[in-house]
Write a protein that holds these residues in place. Sequence first.
Motif, mmCIF file in Angstrom:
data_model
loop_
_atom_site.group_PDB
_atom_site.id
_atom_site.type_symbol
_atom_site.label_atom_id
_atom_site.label_comp_id
_atom_site.label_asym_id
_atom_site.label_seq_id
_atom_site.Cartn_x
_atom_site.Cartn_y
_atom_site.Cartn_z
ATOM 1 N N UNK A 162 -1.905 -9.848 5.733
ATOM 2 C CA UNK A 162 -0.479 -9.836 6.033
ATOM 3 C C UNK A 162 -0.050 -11.265 6.313
ATOM 4 N N UNK A 249 9.241 -6.926 6.904
ATOM 5 C CA UNK A 249 8.531 -8.041 7.531
ATOM 6 C C UNK A 249 7.715 -8.835 6.528
ATOM 7 N N UNK A 250 7.854 -8.514 5.251
ATOM 8 C CA UNK A 250 7.064 -9.195 4.230
ATOM 9 C C UNK A 250 5.695 -8.577 4.047
ATOM 10 N N UNK A 251 5.462 -7.388 4.592
ATOM 11 C CA UNK A 251 4.124 -6.812 4.586
ATOM 12 C C UNK A 251 3.984 -5.584 3.688
ATOM 13 N N UNK A 252 4.942 -5.342 2.818
ATOM 14 C CA UNK A 252 4.858 -4.163 1.950
ATOM 15 C C UNK A 252 3.638 -4.251 1.037
ATOM 16 N N UNK B 334 2.823 0.973 2.737
ATOM 17 C CA UNK B 334 3.179 0.654 1.357
ATOM 18 C C UNK B 334 4.525 -0.062 1.266
ATOM 19 N N UNK B 335 5.467 0.316 2.134
ATOM 20 C CA UNK B 335 6.849 -0.124 1.930
ATOM 21 C C UNK B 335 7.398 -1.038 3.014
ATOM 22 N N UNK B 336 6.788 -1.046 4.174
ATOM 23 C CA UNK B 336 7.243 -1.879 5.283
ATOM 24 C C UNK B 336 8.757 -1.752 5.533
#
Lengths: 408, 408
Positions: A162, A249-252, B334-336
């Motif tokens: 992440x 949060x940029x974590x998808x 998967x999608x955040x």
Amino acid sequence: MKSNLAPLAPKADQDTVRRHNLSLVLRAVHDEGEATRAGVAARVRLTRAAVSSLVEQLLEGGFVTESGKTSSGQAGRPGTVLKPARTGVAGVGVEINVDYTTVCVVDLAGTDRVRLTEHLDNRGAPPAEVLARAARLTSRALDSAGQQELRPAGVTLALPGLVAGGTVRQAPNLGWNGVPADTLFARELAKCSEAPPVAVGSENEANLAALAELWFGAPGEARTFLYLSGEIGVGGALVLNGELLRGAHGFAGEIGHVPVDPAGPECRCGARGCLERYAGQSALLSGGGIDEGAGAAGVAELERRARAGDERALTALGTAGRMLGRVLAGAVNLLDPQTVVLGGVYRALAPWLTPPAEAELASRVVSGLWPRGSGRLRPSSPSGDAARGAAALVVEAVLDDPAGWAQA
Amino acid sequence: MKSNLAPLAPKADQDTVRRHNLSLVLRAVHDEGEATRAGVAARVRLTRAAVSSLVEQLLEGGFVTESGKTSSGQAGRPGTVLKPARTGVAGVGVEINVDYTTVCVVDLAGTDRVRLTEHLDNRGAPPAEVLARAARLTSRALDSAGQQELRPAGVTLALPGLVAGGTVRQAPNLGWNGVPADTLFARELAKCSEAPPVAVGSENEANLAALAELWFGAPGEARTFLYLSGEIGVGGALVLNGELLRGAHGFAGEIGHVPVDPAGPECRCGARGCLERYAGQSALLSGGGIDEGAGAAGVAELERRARAGDERALTALGTAGRMLGRVLAGAVNLLDPQTVVLGGVYRALAPWLTPPAEAELASRVVSGLWPRGSGRLRPSSPSGDAARGAAALVVEAVLDDPAGWAQA
């Protein structure tokens, strides 16, 4: 209904318009590979005179080259062919994965010009040391690039975790938590390279591999796809209409941590029964009777054994494929992508992973929307990987605003 | 890199520009609720004169009204207040769900002006009959709308299934397959209504409920969220940066058919162990010792029993909440998304579903990104539902191009 409008864009002033048009023209040359001024003018819908003046600036800045005379023998402008420069600004990508580090330099056309890979276990060392080793490899790549008259416009680090704002929040398989990778890498690079300092950014490796698939995959491929990156970890990324979904949060994209069996074995992320525990590289190797730590050689060995019909190898691949298919069925029901792309080590192992995964998809995706043999589950293109995607991300920034990168 | 540019937009001619500006001005009035010409001009960045001329057209078309004189006593233009018209074009939404049908008429401001609900089991009858009943209910709603001087610009059907191109490909809980709902409904409406024929479209109910949440939910709420619609089925929808994700075939969001236990009970969709079997309305009611077919009254009874501390009810809600949390953890990885919204029957049951779901999220979302008590799992707004979203979708079409809807 309440207002949900985005803020209004600021009024474009003349300089902004010029920079924007410069980018339009450079992109036209870049996307076509080669183009005439007339062709560019038709594509970007500017006058020939405006395009000629913009091309002049791009030639001066070293972003494009021209070659070929018109048949009349004149060194005339309209008929000469423009191409993206093969020298000058370039992008650098550095993929730091669990058991290898790859540095890649691409030119403005997106071509791989330098590529160095070191196979080594990055889990054993503290983050600063891993980044120092990666910086030394990068420094060697920059030397090679310099000999080809390429100068780096920036570096993107591709990391298996992440990543946001230059910091690796968590990369469980590296054992990293809260590592300011950008800063550490830039400092190390400054120590070992004589090149002027460059901007360093970082991004999740699966996101960059997915962008590489989008940019370098076969023409005509889907622009809405789910990308799986099989490594020690299982990364994922979503591309929707040609845009990467980053999430709030940029974590998808963390498909490796979708639960398969809530009571399953513990995962490095802290939860239980994550996909990674069933379909990650370590599970594949140990299931196939190969040393988990054997890295790329181990994956090659697994492939060899599968090809030879070795039962343990086939069982391990069958199980991983089924688990992949199960999680993918959920993701497909949720996202309805055009295709699902298997990258990383899954690319070579796709012949054995695909059939059991397809069977799960066929029985679990609603309304028979994923019939077997649809070809919508496919291996990634051999021309794209996270390192190339990382380097190309830098090139994208140059294409977006060449004026910001003109030769001093 | 290959070209991934979208086709160039056609050159805007003068009429296109005028229509676009007309929409900009109407949207400004709509979004603000009330506005002066000067305020609109500042917002849309057009001259006062241009705005005044556009406002004149909107007044003539019946899209806005003006009220209030300037304090100087003049009937002067700049100081009067513009509002969306409360008469004239309106949107009609018709939600045909498994155990109820709701018709809703909203005006240009998005206000609910007519709402009729019929509780009945739509599973028992053939699709044409269900649509005929819905058309009769719609006809009554149109009568009421007519008395309020509202005339329908169009109808959107909200349906619990996979909907594309006016056809319900599959709605397992209704038992519909390949039903051309638009055409059938339009034909039935023409039989029972004296109003001129209107365009009929259709869309998945969860998608429309999510849009209603976006448009009518509390101001400042997230624009990237996952919406769950708990009904007999469990529908889902994804809103990313204020845009609905439809997917490659328009079928994204089918979270009800994400597998929870691959060996679990058979689902109406044909697969096994789907979330719906553990957390759908029927599972909740039967788990709570209430007749599955009791519909809205059954859900109210379940809520009453939970409030009274009834053990069976609490156990059923606890199980459903855990299963929801498990599937949501995968979806969040998967999608955040910024938030997850529980709609439909889940809204009233949220006090009991949320704690077990939050516990699963807290332990399964990577990197502690979903701490308990974050408030990011929340019930839907009471002001939005699929029927209102369906009606508002028609209003959106009017706001996008008012010139196409001017009074004859």
